[in-house]
Design a protein around this motif. Structure first.
Motif, PDB file in Angstrom:
ATOM      1  N   TYR A 325      82.653 -22.325  12.879  1.00 21.60           N
ATOM      2  CA  TYR A 325      81.338 -22.367  13.522  1.00 21.60           C
ATOM      3  C   TYR A 325      80.273 -22.850  12.543  1.00 21.60           C
ATOM      4  O   TYR A 325      79.462 -23.723  12.867  1.00 21.60           O
ATOM      5  CB  TYR A 325      80.993 -20.967  14.056  1.00 21.60           C
ATOM      6  CG  TYR A 325      79.671 -20.921  14.770  1.00 21.60           C
ATOM      7  CD1 TYR A 325      79.534 -21.485  16.036  1.00 21.60           C
ATOM      8  CD2 TYR A 325      78.560 -20.346  14.166  1.00 21.60           C
ATOM      9  CE1 TYR A 325      78.323 -21.467  16.686  1.00 21.60           C
ATOM     10  CE2 TYR A 325      77.339 -20.319  14.807  1.00 21.60           C
ATOM     11  CZ  TYR A 325      77.221 -20.877  16.073  1.00 21.60           C
ATOM     12  OH  TYR A 325      76.021 -20.864  16.714  1.00 21.60           O
ATOM     13  N   ILE A 326      80.317 -22.292  11.331  1.00 21.05           N
ATOM     14  CA  ILE A 326      79.326 -22.695  10.322  1.00 21.05           C
ATOM     15  C   ILE A 326      79.471 -24.178  10.019  1.00 21.05           C
ATOM     16  O   ILE A 326      78.492 -24.938   9.994  1.00 21.05           O
ATOM     17  CB  ILE A 326      79.500 -21.854   9.041  1.00 21.05           C
ATOM     18  CG1 ILE A 326      79.130 -20.391   9.330  1.00 21.05           C
ATOM     19  CG2 ILE A 326      78.628 -22.391   7.911  1.00 21.05           C
ATOM     20  CD1 ILE A 326      79.467 -19.443   8.209  1.00 21.05           C
ATOM     21  N   LEU A 327      80.706 -24.609   9.814  1.00 23.38           N
ATOM     22  CA  LEU A 327      80.955 -26.020   9.508  1.00 23.38           C
ATOM     23  C   LEU A 327      80.461 -26.916  10.647  1.00 23.38           C
ATOM     24  O   LEU A 327      79.844 -27.953  10.427  1.00 23.38           O
ATOM     25  CB  LEU A 327      82.455 -26.225   9.266  1.00 23.38           C
ATOM     26  CG  LEU A 327      82.883 -27.602   8.755  1.00 23.38           C
ATOM     27  CD1 LEU A 327      82.199 -27.902   7.429  1.00 23.38           C
ATOM     28  CD2 LEU A 327      84.388 -27.664   8.569  1.00 23.38           C
ATOM     29  N   SER A 328      80.699 -26.451  11.897  1.00 28.38           N
ATOM     30  CA  SER A 328      80.309 -27.276  13.047  1.00 28.38           C
ATOM     31  C   SER A 328      78.793 -27.425  13.128  1.00 28.38           C
ATOM     32  O   SER A 328      78.288 -28.463  13.531  1.00 28.38           O
ATOM     33  CB  SER A 328      80.837 -26.647  14.334  1.00 28.38           C
ATOM     34  OG  SER A 328      80.073 -25.509  14.663  1.00 28.38           O
ATOM     35  N   GLY A 346      69.991 -37.504  20.397  1.00 29.32           N
ATOM     36  CA  GLY A 346      70.822 -36.502  19.730  1.00 29.32           C
ATOM     37  C   GLY A 346      71.984 -36.087  20.602  1.00 29.32           C
ATOM     38  O   GLY A 346      71.896 -36.113  21.824  1.00 29.32           O
ATOM     39  N   LEU A 347      73.092 -35.688  19.991  1.00 28.45           N
ATOM     40  CA  LEU A 347      74.240 -35.258  20.771  1.00 28.45           C
ATOM     41  C   LEU A 347      75.004 -34.172  20.023  1.00 28.45           C
ATOM     42  O   LEU A 347      74.911 -34.071  18.800  1.00 28.45           O
ATOM     43  CB  LEU A 347      75.157 -36.454  21.076  1.00 28.45           C
ATOM     44  CG  LEU A 347      75.376 -37.488  19.964  1.00 28.45           C
ATOM     45  CD1 LEU A 347      76.443 -37.024  19.000  1.00 28.45           C
ATOM     46  CD2 LEU A 347      75.751 -38.815  20.573  1.00 28.45           C
ATOM     47  N   ALA A 348      75.735 -33.369  20.779  1.00 28.55           N
ATOM     48  CA  ALA A 348      76.554 -32.321  20.173  1.00 28.55           C
ATOM     49  C   ALA A 348      77.995 -32.800  20.188  1.00 28.55           C
ATOM     50  O   ALA A 348      78.562 -33.052  21.247  1.00 28.55           O
ATOM     51  CB  ALA A 348      76.420 -31.024  20.949  1.00 28.55           C
ATOM     52  N   ILE A 349      78.581 -32.955  19.011  1.00 29.52           N
ATOM     53  CA  ILE A 349      79.927 -33.524  18.941  1.00 29.52           C
ATOM     54  C   ILE A 349      80.973 -32.420  18.891  1.00 29.52           C
ATOM     55  O   ILE A 349      82.164 -32.667  18.808  1.00 29.52           O
ATOM     56  CB  ILE A 349      80.046 -34.433  17.713  1.00 29.52           C
ATOM     57  CG1 ILE A 349      81.264 -35.363  17.858  1.00 29.52           C
ATOM     58  CG2 ILE A 349      80.070 -33.636  16.423  1.00 29.52           C
ATOM     59  CD1 ILE A 349      81.374 -36.340  16.749  1.00 29.52           C
ATOM     60  N   PHE A 350      80.520 -31.179  18.979  1.00 33.79           N
ATOM     61  CA  PHE A 350      81.407 -30.048  18.720  1.00 33.79           C
ATOM     62  C   PHE A 350      81.240 -29.014  19.809  1.00 33.79           C
ATOM     63  O   PHE A 350      80.133 -28.615  20.129  1.00 33.79           O
ATOM     64  CB  PHE A 350      81.012 -29.465  17.364  1.00 33.79           C
ATOM     65  CG  PHE A 350      81.992 -28.487  16.829  1.00 33.79           C
ATOM     66  CD1 PHE A 350      83.063 -28.896  16.063  1.00 33.79           C
ATOM     67  CD2 PHE A 350      81.834 -27.144  17.078  1.00 33.79           C
ATOM     68  CE1 PHE A 350      83.963 -27.987  15.556  1.00 33.79           C
ATOM     69  CE2 PHE A 350      82.736 -26.231  16.586  1.00 33.79           C
ATOM     70  CZ  PHE A 350      83.796 -26.657  15.829  1.00 33.79           C
ATOM     71  N   ARG A 351      82.342 -28.574  20.390  1.00 34.49           N
ATOM     72  CA  ARG A 351      82.243 -27.526  21.404  1.00 34.49           C
ATOM     73  C   ARG A 351      83.458 -26.605  21.304  1.00 34.49           C
ATOM     74  O   ARG A 351      84.570 -27.056  21.070  1.00 34.49           O
ATOM     75  CB  ARG A 351      82.205 -28.134  22.804  1.00 34.49           C
ATOM     76  CG  ARG A 351      82.035 -27.077  23.904  1.00 34.49           C
ATOM     77  CD  ARG A 351      81.914 -27.744  25.263  1.00 34.49           C
ATOM     78  NE  ARG A 351      83.190 -28.284  25.688  1.00 34.49           N
ATOM     79  CZ  ARG A 351      84.049 -27.624  26.472  1.00 34.49           C
ATOM     80  NH1 ARG A 351      83.773 -26.422  26.902  1.00 34.49           N
ATOM     81  NH2 ARG A 351      85.196 -28.171  26.831  1.00 34.49           N
ATOM     82  N   LEU A 352      83.232 -25.310  21.471  1.00 35.93           N
ATOM     83  CA  LEU A 352      84.329 -24.341  21.417  1.00 35.93           C
ATOM     84  C   LEU A 352      84.356 -23.501  22.684  1.00 35.93           C
ATOM     85  O   LEU A 352      83.515 -22.632  22.858  1.00 35.93           O
ATOM     86  CB  LEU A 352      84.151 -23.417  20.220  1.00 35.93           C
ATOM     87  CG  LEU A 352      84.547 -23.985  18.882  1.00 35.93           C
ATOM     88  CD1 LEU A 352      84.384 -22.941  17.812  1.00 35.93           C
ATOM     89  CD2 LEU A 352      85.983 -24.475  18.920  1.00 35.93           C
TER      90      LEU A 352
END
Lengths: 391, 227
Positions: A325-328, A346-352
């Motif tokens: 999470y921190i890395l993301s 802007g975009l979010a390239i990471f999702r969990l």
């Protein structure tokens, strides 16, 4: 011995050697974190791709083609039938004809679409200027066509007239093979091809067959039913849902590949954990002798070790989630800065997804337990007297 | 009224490394009886087989032939689980090396055999506290063993051996690792346990200085009882 006491003792053993426990957990955490991070990127990119392709209404739309026009014709009767399906909310039929358009001494090949009033809505047409046609002989043109007319400001073509020629592909009842008309431009749509759309004119759409029907189902769950019914009528149907399923399948594969890279990291961590548990076993041989001499059953000694390694696995899983999470957060911020510096939004390239995170933690717990099986069996098999003599 | 022995040892034999060049007969037909309230000292030089005998009584060592009867129950017929249960419920062991668990507090060490019995936290803690207080260790509950002196550690070990109220206390060279002052204290405690609390005790030692404390002395040499 009570289960709660076994857990208590295992926990106390872990805390008894804080540094080593922490490093072992960190090792597992890095492995799990690598899996989560990589697959999280997979999920994020998948989301981005799908978001670019769809809006909420696009997922409920289907396109119908005639497939084999000699056998089944896409005509007004068919449109009527489809629009009577209970799952169908709206339907739009259109036909595309080759033609020419002329404006300010430029004459160019143009695709001329005869459309109905639902067309703009169902295709989610983006207007650069003006509105959709309301009256007879009003038309919209594409910005691709304007480029050929050397017009850069879409607003400047509004309310101008364009000369159009339509070429008939099928024989008309009056025998004409082409048709001329003047179209009044009321809107400019965003499309790089050269297209003119006519909604209403002296030329009758119903006289010819449609080339394409667009359907909007009432809900996403109705899409499959509509698709089946239209298929049964003998037409080819494609829905965005179908394409999305295809895309999702591709991303599943990508995620598995990414997860395999993470698994390598986890395998290294698991070997480290196995090593730690074996060393712990040697270190605690005497202790095992003591509790066996005091009357601990073999099964209980076994459970002590299994629980301890299970806890390392569980804690490693949780730590992995936190690390990933921190890395993301860093990666998302970095990507956004990069995107903004080149003028992109802007975009979010990471999702969990929560279920995935939960699954990975359970997986990590399992890895811990499996790693602990061999050392725990060895611990349980120790002869108590020999263990007591062990220095 | 005829007294029944708690433990009856009948001609037990134990040979280590049978068939090997270093074959060693540790016990050769040892027989004796232990009655309730006995304080038996098993005396002998090192290597005479006295520890082997104690371990056989504890169910930690399997004898080759003969029989040990625990209130009539034959140990030769016990499987691994019954032997474990025997150690957990019927005997208390005290070792020369104390054998406390270093990561656990004094209180937890004493409560451990009760934990192994599956007793609740409240019951085991209250009993452990009472024993430790009786033994003059009331202020040491939360210390870890390495913070205690040898004599204190051995007293903790004795408390641990008694926490499950065993039928018999098996004590292996309890003063071997202690200075003379601590040794005296520990022996005094063991005598009090026998005299006041009527505990049945079997104590193994090579030190003839304690013989006067025993109700009975068994001398062993080369695996045989000599007196």
């Amino acid at each position: 011995m009570r289960l709660s006491d076994i857990i208590l003792l295992s926990l106390q053993n872990l805390l008894g050697n804080k540094m080593r426990s922490f490093l072992t957990i960190l090792g597992v955490g890095v492995g799990i974190g690598a899996i989560i991070f990589l697959v999280g990127i997979g999920f994020g990119v998948q989301d981005l791709t799908i978001k670019k392709l769809t809006t909420s209404s696009a997922t409920t739309s289907l396109e119908v083609y005639s497939g084999n026009p000699d056998l089944v014709k896409l005509d007004s009767k068919v449109v009527q039938r489809i629009s009577n399906f209970p799952e169908v909310e709206k339907i739009s039929a259109s036909t595309s004809l080759p033609g020419q358009s002329a404006y300010a001494e430029v004459n160019t090949e143009t695709l001329i679409k005869i459309v109905d009033s639902n067309y703009y809505e169902l295709n989610q047409t983006k207007f650069l200027a003006g509105v959709k046609p309301k009256a007879k002989n009003e038309i919209t043109v594409s910005n691709g066509l304007l480029k050929l007319f050397n017009i850069s400001d879409p607003q400047s073509i509004i309310a101008k007239e364009i000369q159009l020629s339509l070429f008939m592909l099928q024989n008309q009842s009056d025998g004409k093979d082409s048709y001329e008309m003047k179209g009044l431009v009321v809107g400019v749509i965003d499309n790089p091809s050269q297209i003119v759309e006519i909604q209403d004119s002296d030329f009758s759409v119903s006289a010819i067959d449609y080339s394409r029907i667009k359907i909007k189902a009432k809900s996403v769950s109705d899409v499959a039913a509509v698709q089946k019914k239209v298929n049964d009528l003998g037409f080819e149907v494609s829905s965005l849902m179908e394409k999305l399923n295809e895309i999702n399948r591709v991303f599943k594969v990508i995620q598995i590949v990414l997860a395999s890279f993470g698994l390598i990291a986890l395998a290294v961590a698991a070997i480290g954990m196995f090593n730690t548990m074996t060393v712990t076993l040697l270190e605690r041989t005497r202790e095992i002798g003591i509790i066996r001499a005091l009357g601990a059953r073999r099964k209980e000694v076994e459970k002590l070790f299994i629980f301890e390694s299970g806890m390392i696995g569980l804690a490693g899983g949780v730590m992995g989630v936190i690390l990933a999470y921190i890395l993301s957060l860093f990666v998302n911020v970095g990507i956004n800065l990069l995107a903004k510096s080149v003028g992109q939004e802007g975009l979010a390239i990471f999702r969990l997804p929560v279920s995935f995170v939960g699954g990975v933690i359970v997986f990590s717990l399992l890895v811990g337990i499996i790693t602990g099986i061999y050392p725990s069996l060895r611990a349980a098999r120790l002869n108590p007297l020999q263990a007591l003599r062990y220095e | 009224m005829k007294r029944h022995p708690i433990i009856e040892v009948v001609k037990i034999e134990k040979t280590y490394d049978i068939g090997q060049p270093n074959e060693f007969r540790a016990l050769r037909g040892v027989s004796f009886k232990i009655y309730a309230g006995d304080f038996i000292i098993i005396l002998g030089p090192s290597g005479c087989g006295k520890s082997t005998l104690l371990h056989c009584l504890a169910g930690l060592e399997i004898f080759d032939s003969g029989e040990i009867k625990i209130r009539g129950e034959k140990m030769s017929k016990m499987n691994e689980d019954s032997l474990t249960s025997h150690r957990r419920n019927k005997i208390g062991m005290v070792f020369q090396q104390f054998n406390l668990i270093k990561n656990l507090s004094v209180l937890q060490n004493v409560a451990l055999p009760r934990m192994l019995q599956g007793k609740s936290r409240v019951s085991r803690i209250s009993r452990a506290k009472k024993l430790l207080t009786d033994f003059g260790l009331g202020k040491m509950f939360n210390r870890i063993p390495s913070e205690l002196s040898g004599g204190q550690q051995q007293r903790v070990a004795i408390a641990r051996a008694l926490v499950n109220a065993p039928w018999i206390l098996l004590v292996d060279e309890p003063t071997g690792n202690l200075d003379s002052k601590s040794a005296k204290e520990v022996m005094k405690l063991i005598v009090v346990l026998n005299k006041k609390s009527k505990r049945t005790i079997v104590l193994v030692t090579h030190n003839p200085g304690y013989l006067h404390l025993a109700s009975r002395v068994i001398k062993i040499q080369d695996g045989k009882i000599v007196k």
